[in-house]
Design a protein around this motif. Structure first.
Motif, PDB file in Angstrom:
ATOM      1  N   VAL A  28      61.235 -47.986 -39.493  1.00 39.78           N
ATOM      2  CA  VAL A  28      62.538 -47.479 -39.931  1.00 39.78           C
ATOM      3  C   VAL A  28      63.483 -47.395 -38.732  1.00 39.78           C
ATOM      4  O   VAL A  28      63.147 -46.785 -37.714  1.00 39.78           O
ATOM      5  CB  VAL A  28      62.399 -46.102 -40.597  1.00 39.78           C
ATOM      6  CG1 VAL A  28      63.774 -45.555 -40.985  1.00 39.78           C
ATOM      7  CG2 VAL A  28      61.507 -46.183 -41.817  1.00 39.78           C
ATOM      8  N   VAL A 800      66.501 -48.381 -54.817  1.00 35.87           N
ATOM      9  CA  VAL A 800      65.936 -48.513 -53.461  1.00 35.87           C
ATOM     10  C   VAL A 800      64.426 -48.703 -53.525  1.00 35.87           C
ATOM     11  O   VAL A 800      63.852 -49.559 -52.834  1.00 35.87           O
ATOM     12  CB  VAL A 800      66.323 -47.284 -52.621  1.00 35.87           C
ATOM     13  CG1 VAL A 800      65.601 -47.320 -51.267  1.00 35.87           C
ATOM     14  CG2 VAL A 800      67.825 -47.242 -52.419  1.00 35.87           C
ATOM     15  N   LEU A 804      62.160 -51.860 -52.202  1.00 35.76           N
ATOM     16  CA  LEU A 804      61.046 -51.701 -51.257  1.00 35.76           C
ATOM     17  C   LEU A 804      59.778 -52.354 -51.801  1.00 35.76           C
ATOM     18  O   LEU A 804      59.006 -52.966 -51.042  1.00 35.76           O
ATOM     19  CB  LEU A 804      60.808 -50.214 -50.995  1.00 35.76           C
ATOM     20  CG  LEU A 804      61.915 -49.472 -50.220  1.00 35.76           C
ATOM     21  CD1 LEU A 804      61.592 -47.997 -50.129  1.00 35.76           C
ATOM     22  CD2 LEU A 804      62.082 -50.069 -48.823  1.00 35.76           C
ATOM     23  N   LEU A 840      60.411 -44.451 -47.535  1.00 38.07           N
ATOM     24  CA  LEU A 840      60.824 -45.464 -46.560  1.00 38.07           C
ATOM     25  C   LEU A 840      59.783 -45.609 -45.460  1.00 38.07           C
ATOM     26  O   LEU A 840      59.446 -46.734 -45.041  1.00 38.07           O
ATOM     27  CB  LEU A 840      62.192 -45.094 -45.973  1.00 38.07           C
ATOM     28  CG  LEU A 840      63.394 -45.196 -46.916  1.00 38.07           C
ATOM     29  CD1 LEU A 840      64.645 -44.662 -46.260  1.00 38.07           C
ATOM     30  CD2 LEU A 840      63.625 -46.655 -47.335  1.00 38.07           C
ATOM     31  N   HIS A 841      59.277 -44.492 -44.956  1.00 32.35           N
ATOM     32  CA  HIS A 841      58.260 -44.570 -43.895  1.00 32.35           C
ATOM     33  C   HIS A 841      56.965 -45.157 -44.430  1.00 32.35           C
ATOM     34  O   HIS A 841      56.273 -45.885 -43.712  1.00 32.35           O
ATOM     35  CB  HIS A 841      58.033 -43.176 -43.314  1.00 32.35           C
ATOM     36  CG  HIS A 841      59.054 -42.786 -42.283  1.00 32.35           C
ATOM     37  ND1 HIS A 841      59.010 -43.192 -40.969  1.00 32.35           N
ATOM     38  CD2 HIS A 841      60.195 -42.041 -42.414  1.00 32.35           C
ATOM     39  CE1 HIS A 841      60.045 -42.697 -40.306  1.00 32.35           C
ATOM     40  NE2 HIS A 841      60.800 -41.989 -41.171  1.00 32.35           N
ATOM     41  N   GLN A 843      56.656 -47.507 -46.694  1.00 33.97           N
ATOM     42  CA  GLN A 843      56.796 -48.947 -46.813  1.00 33.97           C
ATOM     43  C   GLN A 843      57.056 -49.625 -45.472  1.00 33.97           C
ATOM     44  O   GLN A 843      57.012 -50.847 -45.380  1.00 33.97           O
ATOM     45  CB  GLN A 843      57.956 -49.283 -47.763  1.00 33.97           C
ATOM     46  CG  GLN A 843      57.727 -48.871 -49.207  1.00 33.97           C
ATOM     47  CD  GLN A 843      56.520 -49.566 -49.804  1.00 33.97           C
ATOM     48  OE1 GLN A 843      55.451 -48.958 -49.875  1.00 33.97           O
ATOM     49  NE2 GLN A 843      56.667 -50.811 -50.209  1.00 33.97           N
ATOM     50  N   SER A 844      57.378 -48.854 -44.425  1.00 35.58           N
ATOM     51  CA  SER A 844      57.741 -49.472 -43.139  1.00 35.58           C
ATOM     52  C   SER A 844      56.542 -49.733 -42.239  1.00 35.58           C
ATOM     53  O   SER A 844      56.728 -50.121 -41.085  1.00 35.58           O
ATOM     54  CB  SER A 844      58.725 -48.552 -42.406  1.00 35.58           C
ATOM     55  OG  SER A 844      58.092 -47.338 -42.019  1.00 35.58           O
ATOM     56  N   ILE A 849      62.937 -51.849 -41.682  1.00 31.02           N
ATOM     57  CA  ILE A 849      63.955 -51.264 -42.550  1.00 31.02           C
ATOM     58  C   ILE A 849      65.097 -50.764 -41.674  1.00 31.02           C
ATOM     59  O   ILE A 849      64.869 -50.028 -40.706  1.00 31.02           O
ATOM     60  CB  ILE A 849      63.388 -50.100 -43.387  1.00 31.02           C
ATOM     61  CG1 ILE A 849      62.221 -50.588 -44.263  1.00 31.02           C
ATOM     62  CG2 ILE A 849      64.473 -49.462 -44.240  1.00 31.02           C
ATOM     63  CD1 ILE A 849      61.537 -49.480 -45.043  1.00 31.02           C
ATOM     64  N   VAL A 851      68.711 -48.688 -41.868  1.00 32.07           N
ATOM     65  CA  VAL A 851      69.474 -47.776 -42.720  1.00 32.07           C
ATOM     66  C   VAL A 851      70.785 -47.438 -42.019  1.00 32.07           C
ATOM     67  O   VAL A 851      70.771 -46.932 -40.888  1.00 32.07           O
ATOM     68  CB  VAL A 851      68.685 -46.495 -43.029  1.00 32.07           C
ATOM     69  CG1 VAL A 851      69.513 -45.547 -43.900  1.00 32.07           C
ATOM     70  CG2 VAL A 851      67.372 -46.827 -43.709  1.00 32.07           C
ATOM     71  N   LEU A 862      65.463 -38.182 -41.373  1.00 29.73           N
ATOM     72  CA  LEU A 862      64.753 -39.421 -41.696  1.00 29.73           C
ATOM     73  C   LEU A 862      63.809 -39.817 -40.585  1.00 29.73           C
ATOM     74  O   LEU A 862      62.739 -40.386 -40.829  1.00 29.73           O
ATOM     75  CB  LEU A 862      65.769 -40.545 -41.972  1.00 29.73           C
ATOM     76  CG  LEU A 862      65.205 -41.945 -42.185  1.00 29.73           C
ATOM     77  CD1 LEU A 862      64.221 -41.958 -43.357  1.00 29.73           C
ATOM     78  CD2 LEU A 862      66.325 -42.942 -42.447  1.00 29.73           C
TER      79      LEU A 862
END
Length: 875
Positions: A28, A800, A804, A840-841, A843-844, A849, A851, A862
């Motif tokens: 991220v 979102v 992802l 998000l974390h 999937q990263s 990613i 942002v 985040l």
């Protein structure tokens, strides 16, 4: 592909300067800044680098150019399996595109080769993975968009699912299914449109055109054959009729009929001429007889009327004399009545003039009284007007705009807030002086009061009397955004425009203006009371009454006495006028009686002269009567003799009109036969030409050949119609089969999406639309709800998470692409946004990613790699 850095120069708000975002890593990456700092500009520049050719200037490239013009430059460092590269594009002046190997520093490609290199990276342009995973500000992907955008995203999702799905049977949802369906649609599109109508330029349309052309040609040739058969039949009937008309016996009979009719007509004409001569002679004799009879009758009628006319003539002469006497008497009486009227009118005029002088004196007296009253009102109105003018001038000097006080109050509150915000976080110092201290301390050459906190920024110099100077350095600097100075300058400008030095003075001036306005209202009311129609009307009234009051005001006679004499004179005038009118009527009647008597006398005289002209003098009337009787007898005898000779001819009369009609009929029969023979010969010649022409062109053979070609064309059209029907049925069957297997087809993305959705929601399941491959129905607590009815925040979060999931599928397929979100979580609440950060974390782990966000405080939680913008100048 992964991004390592992004640089841009002379792009939109960065006119004449450049910025760089370095250190973009795996996982991220967050760029958080306030609005108008260029986050969306970075996104648009990156989008142009990958999707816009350097040689063109479409609208998206034009939007990159700043208002001051210039040549935008965009540069990005990337990492792919082959190594690390730098991509560079310059638009407008000095257009260029290049790819540099960062490991060796070698220029790998430029111009069109560089564009091809970049095109391979994005795999299909905006219809590739980057078009699916790079989310512009304000776009979720679930909202209603243009058909082309939705179709592009759908094609990407279909390609991705087909490539990673290995468990679906080949012809129910995989690549072969897509290929077969695409081949079916391609073949169908070559023949028909989307609505199954024949497609222009296709083979189906060509077959239809051939069939229609052959149908028209066959109909034309059939008509030609029909016309040929009709011409043959008509020629046979014409030849038979022509033979009948040209028969010699028929022609001799027509000629004999004409000769017989001509002889009968000649005899009838001779008899008619003899009869017309006798008729003329008889008419002349009858005319003479009638004239003699009329002369005889006129003589006897005039003789009988002469005595009556003589008696009436004598009576008329007596009436004429009597009318003349009556007219003379009426004239005398009329003249006397006219004299009496004139005397009464003179008396009436004298009394009327005397009464007018008395009424003028009364008006002058009344006008003098009204003049004094109007002048008093005029003085009061002038005073009120002066007071109004003074109050208006004073109010204009004191009045301030209605919102000026509120604006000053708002500016004072803003300045206090800005000053307080500027001092928050700055270091402070404080000194407490001893009671017997002899010296003092000053800060920046200003005395430092004791017992008070004093903030400072940067460097503070303390001058200690008798000791020296103490310099203190602070790492905190005061905010230099200029907001406080701008607010103070705005307040000072507003105070100067109002002509006051403080908010208190402005309030006092506003109170004074309201007081002056109340005084002005009262003055206007007083003015309206004394001058309701305006001061100009008072001036006009004063001038009018001044003129009216200038006449005499003394009365030397009683007005009522004058009015009585005037009434008596008026009554005498009416009586005299009635007598004059009566005398005038009598005079007019006498004149009319004389006119009637004179007219009757003249008419009777003329009638007597006419009678004498007819019957002659009285001594010769007997002889004239015998002559008229003899002439009448002779005329009657001549008329009877002519009638006696004409009688036999009339009794043996011949029919001249019948003879003429018989001859005309015989001639018309012959003429009609001749004309019909000529017409039939011409028609026979035309029919012969038509028959020879169609026989020489083999029209029947061509018709039979065309019928055969038409049958073949119709069969071809039927084959195309059958092919279209089969392809359409196959397409429907394939679509239905794929839809039936859609759940299994969507299994990969559902597998990736399920744990992500579990982070945000409890007891929830999502159903995807088989056509758009996007979330369609959300099931919560046993209830189904359409996605488009969800709140903006939830739709945003689903969008979102879905992206992802597709990004993870791309990575599994060997085509990793960075996910870029430009302010994509603007509607999420505090709790949900932290769960989205966890997603998000999650999937990263093997995904990059990026942002971009303007919500600095919220996105501070985040985590990840924090990016910053740094100044940059291209080499």
């Amino acid at each position: 592909m992964k991004l390592n850095a992004l640089r841009l120069h002379n792009v939109k708000r960065f006119a004449g300067r450049g910025i760089a975002i370095e250190g973009i890593t795996d996982g991220v990456n967050v760029l958080s800044a306030a609005n108008e700092h260029g986050k969306s500009t970075c996104f648009e520049a990156l989008h142009a680098l990958f999707f816009q050719p350097h040689g063109g200037t479409p609208k998206s490239v034009q939007m990159l150019r700043p208002y001051s013009s210039g040549n935008p430059i965009v540069e990005a460092d990337i990492t792919i399996e082959a190594g690390r590269y730098r991509l560079t594009k310059q638009f407008y002046g000095g257009r260029r595109a290049s790819v540099t190997d960062l490991g060796s520093g070698r220029l790998v490609a430029q111009a069109d080769e560089a564009e091809a290199f970049i095109g391979d990276l994005i795999s299909g342009g905006t219809a590739g993975p980057a078009g699916l995973l790079w989310v512009r500000q304000g776009v979720t992907g679930i909202e209603n968009r243009s058909k082309s955008e939705e179709e592009n995203d759908k094609r990407v999702r279909e390609s991705l699912l087909s490539s990673v799905q290995g468990e679906v049977e080949a012809l129910t949802g995989g690549r072969r299914m897509s290929a077969v369906l695409e081949a079916c649609e391609d073949e169908l599109n070559r023949l028909v449109t989307a609505t199954l109508r024949p497609k222009t330029g296709g083979r189906f349309v060509a077959a239809l055109d051939d069939r229609d052309r052959l149908q028209a040609e066959e109909a034309r040739l059939a008509k030609e054959v029909e016309m040929l058969h009709g011409a043959l039949d008509r020629r046979r009937s014409v030849q038979a009729r022509l033979s009948e008309l040209e028969n010699s016996d028929e022609e001799a009979g027509r000629k004999a009929a004409i000769a017989n009719a001509e002889s009968v007509l000649e005899a009838a004409k001779l008899h008619d001429r003899e009869l017309k001569a006798l008729d003329a002679e008889a008419a002349l004799a009858a005319s003479r007889r009638d004239e003699a009879q009329q002369a005889f009758d006129r003589f006897h009628a005039a003789l009988n009327r002469s005595d009556e006319l003589a008696r009436r003539f004598a009576v008329t002469e007596k009436e004429l004399s009597n009318a003349a006497e009556r007219r003379a008497a009426s004239l005398a009486e009329s003249e006397a009545a006219t004299a009496e009227v004139q005397a009464a009118e003179e008396d009436e005029r004298v009394n009327r003039e005397w009464l007018a002088r008395l009424e003028a004196a009364l008006r002058s007296r009344h006008a003098a009284e009204r003049l004094a009253e109007v002048r008093l009102h005029l003085d009061q109105a002038e005073a009120a007007r002066r007071q109004i003018e003074d109050a208006e001038a004073a109010h204009a000097l004191l009045a301030i705009p209605a919102d000026a006080i509120e604006r000053l109050e708002a500016l004072d509150l803003k300045i206090v807030g800005l000053r307080a915000a500027a001092e928050v976080g700055l270091p402070r110092l404080r000194i407490d002086y001893l009671k017997d201290a002899s010296g003092s301390v000053s800060m920046d050459r200003q005395p430092l009061p004791g017992g008070e906190d004093k903030s400072f920024a940067g460097v503070a110099k303390l001058d200690i009397a008798g000791v020296g100077t103490l310099t203190i350095h602070s790492s905190r600097q005061a905010e230099q955004d200029g907001a406080l100075e701008t607010a103070e300058a705005t307040r000072q400008t507003l105070l100067a425009r109002l002509g006051v030095d403080s908010l208190r003075a402005a309030r006092q001036r506003d109170i004074a203006a309201r007081n002056k306005h109340e005084e002005l209202v009262r003055a206007r009311q007083r003015f309206a009371d004394v001058a309701p129609n305006g001061i100009d009307q008072l001036h006009l009234d004063a001038a009018r009454f001044a003129v009216l009051s200038q006449g005499p005001v003394e009365l030397d006679t009683d007005p009522e006495e004058v009015r009585a004499r005037l009434a008596d004179a008026t009554q005498r005038i009416d009586l005299a006028r009635n007598r004059a009118r009566e005398a005038s009527m009598m005079r007019m009647e006498a004149g009319e009686a004389i006119l009637r008597a004179q007219t009757e006398h003249a008419k009777l005289g003329q009638d007597l002269e006419a009678i004498v002209a007819i019957i002659g003098p009285e001594g010769s009337r007997t002889e004239l009567q015998r002559d008229l009787a003899a002439k009448l007898s002779s005329a009657k005898e001549q008329c009877d003799a002519v009638e006696l000779r004409a009688g036999p001819l009339r009794r043996a009369g011949r029919d001249l009109a019948g003879a003429e009609a018989a001859l005309a009929r015989a001639r018309s029969v012959a003429d009609a036969a001749a004309r019909e023979i000529a017409r039939l010969r011409e028609e026979l010649a035309d029919l012969g030409g038509q028959i020879r022409t169609r026989s020489d062109s083999a029209v029947e053979e061509n018709w039979l050949e065309t019928r055969g070609l038409l049958d073949a064309a119709r069969e071809q059209v039927k084959r195309f119609e059958a092919e279209v029907a089969v392809l359409d049925r196959l397409r429907k069957a394939l679509t239905a089969t794929r839809a039936a297997a859609r759940d299994l087809y969507l299994k990969p993305v559902m597998s990736e999406l399920a744990p992500l959705v579990g982070l945000l929601f409890d007891d929830i399941s999502i159903t995807f639309d088989g056509d758009t491959l996007l979330p369609q129905i959300v099931r919560r607590n046993g209830l189904d709800e359409d996605v488009d009815r969800l709140s903006g925040g939830m739709r945003e979060q689903l969008s979102v998470l879905t992206r992802l999931a597709f990004a993870r599928l791309l990575a599994r397929d060997g085509r990793p692409a960075p996910v870029i979100l430009d302010d994509a979580l603007v509607y999420s609440d505090d709790d949900r946004i932290e769960r989205m950060f966890d997603a998000l974390h999650r999937q990263s782990r093997d995904q990059q990613i990026l942002v971009f966000s303007c919500r600095q405080r919220a996105f501070a939680k985040l985590g990840g790699n924090v990016l910053t913008m740094q100044p940059w100048q291209p080499d």
